[in-house]
Design a protein around this motif. Structure first.
Motif, mmCIF file in Angstrom:
data_model
loop_
_atom_site.group_PDB
_atom_site.id
_atom_site.type_symbol
_atom_site.label_atom_id
_atom_site.label_comp_id
_atom_site.label_asym_id
_atom_site.label_seq_id
_atom_site.Cartn_x
_atom_site.Cartn_y
_atom_site.Cartn_z
ATOM 1 N N GLU A 96 0.831 -1.203 0.000
ATOM 2 C CA GLU A 96 0.000 0.000 0.000
ATOM 3 C C GLU A 96 0.872 1.262 0.000
ATOM 4 O OE1 GLU A 96 -3.945 0.815 2.380
ATOM 5 O OE2 GLU A 96 -2.246 1.700 3.454
ATOM 6 N N HIS A 97 0.522 2.193 -0.879
ATOM 7 C CA HIS A 97 1.285 3.427 -1.005
ATOM 8 C C HIS A 97 0.393 4.561 -1.494
ATOM 9 C CE1 HIS A 97 1.542 1.575 -5.051
ATOM 10 N NE2 HIS A 97 1.549 2.824 -5.510
ATOM 11 N N THR A 98 0.951 5.745 -1.501
ATOM 12 C CA THR A 98 0.274 6.922 -2.057
ATOM 13 C C THR A 98 1.261 7.658 -2.964
ATOM 14 O OG1 THR A 98 0.974 8.387 -0.260
ATOM 15 C CG2 THR A 98 -1.126 7.246 0.036
ATOM 16 N N HIS A 99 0.702 8.588 -3.749
ATOM 17 C CA HIS A 99 1.521 9.490 -4.556
ATOM 18 C C HIS A 99 1.033 10.912 -4.319
ATOM 19 C CE1 HIS A 99 2.924 5.965 -6.751
ATOM 20 N NE2 HIS A 99 1.675 5.629 -6.943
ATOM 21 N N THR A 100 1.904 11.872 -4.608
ATOM 22 C CA THR A 100 1.497 13.278 -4.467
ATOM 23 C C THR A 100 0.800 13.782 -5.726
ATOM 24 O OG1 THR A 100 3.673 13.989 -5.211
ATOM 25 C CG2 THR A 100 3.335 13.810 -2.825
ATOM 26 N N ASP A 102 -1.906 12.401 -9.240
ATOM 27 C CA ASP A 102 -2.809 11.358 -9.706
ATOM 28 C C ASP A 102 -2.023 10.279 -10.459
ATOM 29 O OD1 ASP A 102 -4.652 13.126 -8.750
ATOM 30 O OD2 ASP A 102 -5.630 13.512 -10.678
ATOM 31 N N GLU A 103 -2.467 9.032 -10.315
ATOM 32 C CA GLU A 103 -1.867 7.913 -11.053
ATOM 33 C C GLU A 103 -2.895 7.431 -12.066
ATOM 34 O OE1 GLU A 103 -0.168 4.741 -8.725
ATOM 35 O OE2 GLU A 103 -0.311 3.318 -10.366
ATOM 36 N N ALA A 104 -2.698 7.808 -13.319
ATOM 37 C CA ALA A 104 -3.660 7.449 -14.365
ATOM 38 C C ALA A 104 -3.040 6.423 -15.300
ATOM 39 C CB ALA A 104 -4.084 8.681 -15.154
ATOM 40 N N ARG A 140 -4.691 5.920 -0.806
ATOM 41 C CA ARG A 140 -3.942 4.698 -0.482
ATOM 42 C C ARG A 140 -4.335 3.619 -1.490
ATOM 43 N NH1 ARG A 140 -6.064 3.811 5.361
ATOM 44 N NH2 ARG A 140 -7.837 4.857 4.414
ATOM 45 N N HIS A 141 -3.349 2.970 -2.078
ATOM 46 C CA HIS A 141 -3.651 1.976 -3.106
ATOM 47 C C HIS A 141 -2.465 1.049 -3.312
ATOM 48 C CE1 HIS A 141 -1.351 4.942 -5.389
ATOM 49 N NE2 HIS A 141 -1.079 3.970 -6.245
ATOM 50 N N TRP A 142 -2.711 -0.033 -4.054
ATOM 51 C CA TRP A 142 -1.633 -0.881 -4.551
ATOM 52 C C TRP A 142 -2.089 -1.479 -5.868
ATOM 53 C CZ3 TRP A 142 -4.644 -1.931 -0.331
ATOM 54 C CH2 TRP A 142 -5.335 -3.142 -0.282
ATOM 55 N N GLY A 162 7.802 13.149 -11.154
ATOM 56 C CA GLY A 162 6.752 12.790 -10.214
ATOM 57 C C GLY A 162 6.523 11.300 -10.108
ATOM 58 N N TRP A 163 5.386 10.981 -9.517
ATOM 59 C CA TRP A 163 4.920 9.616 -9.392
ATOM 60 C C TRP A 163 5.916 8.740 -8.622
ATOM 61 C CZ3 TRP A 163 5.495 4.668 -12.018
ATOM 62 C CH2 TRP A 163 4.462 3.795 -11.672
ATOM 63 N N VAL A 164 6.247 9.206 -7.408
ATOM 64 C CA VAL A 164 7.090 8.442 -6.490
ATOM 65 C C VAL A 164 6.170 7.841 -5.427
ATOM 66 C CG1 VAL A 164 8.913 8.594 -4.756
ATOM 67 C CG2 VAL A 164 9.089 9.909 -6.883
HETATM 68 FE FE LIG Z 1 0.780 3.747 -7.304
#
Ligand SMILES: [Fe+2]
Length: 181
Positions: A96-100, A102-104, A140-142, A162-164
């Motif tokens: 489980e993680h997040t990003h600062t 959007d993850e599209a 929060r997602h995976w 981005g997308w870390v």
């Molecule tokens: Fe992600």
């Protein structure tokens, strides 16, 4: 097949909602603040399609998404069972993680499963060819690509650097196995 299952985060064995109807998937996810769309897949693309080939087919939809969601760029990623470092690659997205930002993702070919942990619910979204999903920043997602992955996807970026992933440290993903073998 595209599908959505919604669970309480304490009960992976029971789904309150289970559907394979894309408009219903889209409605449930919209209610949770998540964009989900089906794009027209009338034109078949090879699994090794590059950015130019993808642009030729999906250019209009890509530009619309960039405009409305402030994405600056995109690339195309392809993962197969022969991808080097596959176990590490799968594990990287499986906690489980997040990003600062959007993850599209748009699935040009193949499939993969997103798990979105929103409030006390887990939304398990099995995406396939033609599905676009945009996970909002901070969610929060995976993601599980499966033990024998096969997908080609467009990734959208708001910043080049981005997308870390920021890992939450919650082991919840271990309790929610994906249906993708
Ligand atoms: Fe992600």
């Amino acid at each position: 097949m595209t599908s959505l299952a919604i669970h309480w985060d304490t009960d992976p064995a029971t789904a309150d909602v289970q559907t394979s109807d894309p408009p219903v998937v889209s409605a449930h996810l919209a209610h949770a603040g998540v964009l989900f769309e089906r794009w027209d897949t009338a034109t078949e693309l090879p699994t090794d399609a590059d950015e130019a080939a993808v642009s030729a087919v999906y250019g209009e939809a890509i530009e619309r998404l960039k405009l409305h969601r402030a994405f600056q760029s995109f690339d195309v990623v392809r993962v197969t069972p022969d991808t080097p470092g596959l176990d590490a690659l799968r594990a990287k997205f499986l906690a489980e993680h997040t990003h600062t930002e959007d993850e599209a993702r748009f699935f040009v070919a193949g499939a993969g499963s997103f798990f979105l942990h929103i409030g006390r619910k887990v939304y398990r979204v099995c995406c396939e060819r033609g599905d676009l999903i945009s996970v909002p920043a901070g969610t929060r997602h995976w993601f599980d690509m499966g033990a024998r992955p096969g997908f080609t996807a467009i990734r959208f970026f708001t910043r080049p650097d981005g997308w870390v992933a920021a890992y939450t440290g919650d082991a919840i993903a271990e309790r929610f196995p994906a249906p993708v073998a």
